[in-house]
Scaffold this motif. Structure first.
Motif, PDB file in Angstrom:
ATOM      1  N   THR A 216       0.828  -1.212   0.000  1.00 55.47           N
ATOM      2  CA  THR A 216       0.000   0.000   0.000  1.00 55.47           C
ATOM      3  C   THR A 216       0.857   1.254   0.000  1.00 55.47           C
ATOM      4  O   THR A 216       0.543   2.239  -0.681  1.00 55.47           O
ATOM      5  CB  THR A 216      -0.936   0.015   1.220  1.00 55.47           C
ATOM      6  OG1 THR A 216      -1.683  -1.195   1.262  1.00 55.47           O
ATOM      7  CG2 THR A 216      -1.891   1.188   1.154  1.00 55.47           C
ATOM      8  N   ARG A 217       1.957   1.229   0.746  1.00 56.45           N
ATOM      9  CA  ARG A 217       2.842   2.392   0.808  1.00 56.45           C
ATOM     10  C   ARG A 217       3.430   2.699  -0.565  1.00 56.45           C
ATOM     11  O   ARG A 217       3.483   3.866  -0.988  1.00 56.45           O
ATOM     12  CB  ARG A 217       3.957   2.151   1.831  1.00 56.45           C
ATOM     13  CG  ARG A 217       4.835   3.359   2.091  1.00 56.45           C
ATOM     14  CD  ARG A 217       5.745   3.095   3.262  1.00 56.45           C
ATOM     15  NE  ARG A 217       6.584   1.911   3.034  1.00 56.45           N
ATOM     16  CZ  ARG A 217       7.365   1.367   3.966  1.00 56.45           C
ATOM     17  NH1 ARG A 217       7.409   1.891   5.180  1.00 56.45           N
ATOM     18  NH2 ARG A 217       8.094   0.308   3.689  1.00 56.45           N
ATOM     19  N   LEU A 220       0.653   4.090  -2.821  1.00 53.19           N
ATOM     20  CA  LEU A 220       0.293   5.459  -2.456  1.00 53.19           C
ATOM     21  C   LEU A 220       1.320   6.475  -2.960  1.00 53.19           C
ATOM     22  O   LEU A 220       0.965   7.582  -3.357  1.00 53.19           O
ATOM     23  CB  LEU A 220       0.141   5.579  -0.940  1.00 53.19           C
ATOM     24  CG  LEU A 220      -1.131   4.982  -0.352  1.00 53.19           C
ATOM     25  CD1 LEU A 220      -1.098   5.053   1.162  1.00 53.19           C
ATOM     26  CD2 LEU A 220      -2.367   5.697  -0.888  1.00 53.19           C
ATOM     27  N   ILE A 221       2.601   6.092  -2.947  1.00 55.95           N
ATOM     28  CA  ILE A 221       3.637   6.993  -3.464  1.00 55.95           C
ATOM     29  C   ILE A 221       3.402   7.266  -4.947  1.00 55.95           C
ATOM     30  O   ILE A 221       3.423   8.417  -5.404  1.00 55.95           O
ATOM     31  CB  ILE A 221       5.036   6.385  -3.237  1.00 55.95           C
ATOM     32  CG1 ILE A 221       5.367   6.366  -1.734  1.00 55.95           C
ATOM     33  CG2 ILE A 221       6.097   7.170  -4.007  1.00 55.95           C
ATOM     34  CD1 ILE A 221       6.627   5.608  -1.397  1.00 55.95           C
ATOM     35  N   THR A 223       0.545   6.799  -6.549  1.00 57.25           N
ATOM     36  CA  THR A 223      -0.740   7.471  -6.704  1.00 57.25           C
ATOM     37  C   THR A 223      -0.582   8.979  -6.519  1.00 57.25           C
ATOM     38  O   THR A 223      -1.144   9.773  -7.289  1.00 57.25           O
ATOM     39  CB  THR A 223      -1.754   6.936  -5.678  1.00 57.25           C
ATOM     40  OG1 THR A 223      -1.909   5.519  -5.849  1.00 57.25           O
ATOM     41  CG2 THR A 223      -3.110   7.608  -5.859  1.00 57.25           C
ATOM     42  N   SER A 224       0.194   9.367  -5.510  1.00 57.45           N
ATOM     43  CA  SER A 224       0.436  10.793  -5.279  1.00 57.45           C
ATOM     44  C   SER A 224       1.121  11.427  -6.481  1.00 57.45           C
ATOM     45  O   SER A 224       0.776  12.539  -6.904  1.00 57.45           O
ATOM     46  CB  SER A 224       1.297  10.983  -4.026  1.00 57.45           C
ATOM     47  OG  SER A 224       0.692  10.410  -2.890  1.00 57.45           O
ATOM     48  N   LEU A 225       2.087  10.703  -7.058  1.00 58.78           N
ATOM     49  CA  LEU A 225       2.791  11.216  -8.236  1.00 58.78           C
ATOM     50  C   LEU A 225       1.833  11.380  -9.413  1.00 58.78           C
ATOM     51  O   LEU A 225       1.839  12.412 -10.099  1.00 58.78           O
ATOM     52  CB  LEU A 225       3.930  10.263  -8.612  1.00 58.78           C
ATOM     53  CG  LEU A 225       4.715  10.599  -9.882  1.00 58.78           C
ATOM     54  CD1 LEU A 225       5.416  11.937  -9.732  1.00 58.78           C
ATOM     55  CD2 LEU A 225       5.730   9.500 -10.181  1.00 58.78           C
ATOM     56  N   LEU A 227      -1.429  11.762  -9.296  1.00 58.06           N
ATOM     57  CA  LEU A 227      -2.379  12.836  -9.029  1.00 58.06           C
ATOM     58  C   LEU A 227      -1.767  14.204  -9.321  1.00 58.06           C
ATOM     59  O   LEU A 227      -2.427  15.092  -9.862  1.00 58.06           O
ATOM     60  CB  LEU A 227      -2.849  12.771  -7.573  1.00 58.06           C
ATOM     61  CG  LEU A 227      -3.813  11.621  -7.230  1.00 58.06           C
ATOM     62  CD1 LEU A 227      -4.092  11.599  -5.739  1.00 58.06           C
ATOM     63  CD2 LEU A 227      -5.120  11.757  -8.016  1.00 58.06           C
ATOM     64  N   VAL A 228      -0.506  14.368  -8.957  1.00 58.01           N
ATOM     65  CA  VAL A 228       0.185  15.632  -9.245  1.00 58.01           C
ATOM     66  C   VAL A 228       0.299  15.850 -10.754  1.00 58.01           C
ATOM     67  O   VAL A 228       0.038  16.946 -11.268  1.00 58.01           O
ATOM     68  CB  VAL A 228       1.576  15.651  -8.583  1.00 58.01           C
ATOM     69  CG1 VAL A 228       2.389  16.850  -9.060  1.00 58.01           C
ATOM     70  CG2 VAL A 228       1.448  15.677  -7.065  1.00 58.01           C
TER      71      VAL A 228
END
Length: 375
Positions: A216-217, A220-221, A223-225, A227-228
């Motif tokens: 998951t970690r 999420l990393i 996913t954040s990238l 999204l940006v």
């Protein structure tokens, strides 16, 4: 078939294979999946893989058979209906389309609540009645969404085959109903998954399981990238129609749809889980792998009530606060505690606030973990 289309198909198959490979690796590593957490997690992986595989088959069938047929017969793809497609092609496309509705994010969202319940039970933390009700409600709503969309599409498909024209008033009404229900259905699907994810982060249940926590970690990393990048793409698109190539990919532009952010994230999930498994202990015995065994020392059972009261007394809790804290540990809501102890709701709230303050806990999960730390 162009090179980019071929690479896209190859990438899609690799993503599906990575998810299935992770599920098979879990079964191979830990043997029969007796623990509900492993069963629920592998079920999510398999459903996700089937969802992507059916989507891939439909896109391949559409681009290889329907699109060339439309170009040959000069049929507009934008205005094409089921009645315009050859009957033999329809016999293949209709079952695939209905299967795509069943194996969709709605089905994944219906499984997610049971996965979170399993994560909580994995730490041997009592499940509250509210959590069970919310899990049941979330799963029921998502399954109802699947049934609704499936029923609408079956009726719409049947009507198209009977009347053969999308201009029929009944078919138009069904199409409007399908569009009308799509927005609330999406809100229910993604809203429920986001709410359960927030609940998981608040309670920190991901940390109890090394495979899910590490996987998951990593996801999420990325996913954040993504999204940006997608947010930047939307901002750039306001000022210029020409986008950088990476943003065209994430925006699913035309021939680059196979490399969309959705597929990329699923691929990251599949590969991340495989990497975590390969770097973990090679033991085939689930009970010997930290974080997976039912008798794992990392999650010892809670002591009996008398021992818990003694711990509470040593931390400065009164007898009444200790009694309230025991009910909190067992998953009782404030209203339930008020009924059991025959005191007011506000009194229970004050007791709970004092308990958390004295014990340095923010919620029931932290309270139970602090008790285990003292065993």
């Amino acid at each position: 078939m162009g090179l980019l289309q071929f690479l896209g198909m190859l990438f899609n198959l690799v993503v599906v294979f990575s998810l299935l490979a992770q599920a098979l690796a879990i079964r191979s590593r830990f043997g029969p999946l007796r623990h509900p957490l492993l069963r629920d997690y592998t079920r999510v992986l398999v459903v996700m893989a089937l969802t992507l595989l059916i989507s891939f088959v439909i896109n391949y069938f559409y681009s290889s058979f329907i699109q060339p047929w439309a170009e040959l017969n000069r049929v507009s793809l934008e205005n094409m209906t089921l009645a315009d497609i050859p009957f033999g092609h329809s016999l293949v496309l209709i079952p695939l389309a209905l299967a795509q509705i069943i194996f969709s994010p709605m089905l994944i969202a219906a499984i997610v609540p049971s996965l979170f319940i399993s994560l909580i039970e994995f730490e041997l933390i009592p499940i509250s009645s509210r959590q069970r009700h919310m899990a049941r409600l979330s799963s029921t709503l998502n399954l109802a969404c699947i049934a609704l969309i499936l029923a609408l599409n079956i009726v719409l498909t049947t009507a198209l085959l009977l009347w053969g024209s999308a201009a029929h008033p009944f078919i138009r009404a069904l199409s409007r109903a399908s569009v009308f229900f799509s927005a609330p259905v999406n809100v229910i699907i993604y809203g429920s998954m986001i709410l359960w994810a927030i609940h998981g982060f608040q309670t920190q249940v991901f940390k109890a399981n090394p495979l899910i926590h590490k996987t998951t970690r990593i996801v999420l990393i990325f996913t954040s990238l993504f999204l940006v990048l997608i947010a930047y793409q939307e901002a750039v698109h306001i000022f210029t129609p020409k986008l950088p190539r990476i943003l065209e990919i994430l925006a699913c532009r035309d021939d680059l749809r196979a490399f969309s952010a959705h597929w990329l994230l699923c691929g990251v999930w599949g590969l991340a889980g495989i990497i975590v498994l390969l770097r973990s202990s090679p033991s085939q015995n689930a009970s010997a792998v930290p974080g997976f065994g039912a008798a794992d020392p990392a999650t010892p059972p809670l002591p009996n009530a008398e021992s818990i009261r003694a711990i509470f007394s040593s931390r400065g809790l009164s007898d009444r606060e200790s009694q309230v804290a025991l009910h909190v540990i067992n998953g009782c809501a404030n209203k339930e505690i008020a009924q059991l102890m025959d005191i007011s709701y506000n009194t229970v709230k004050n007791h709970v606030a004092n308990i958390f303050k004295k014990l340095g806990a923010g919620n029931r999960f932290e309270l139970i973990r602090s008790l285990r730390a003292r065993i």
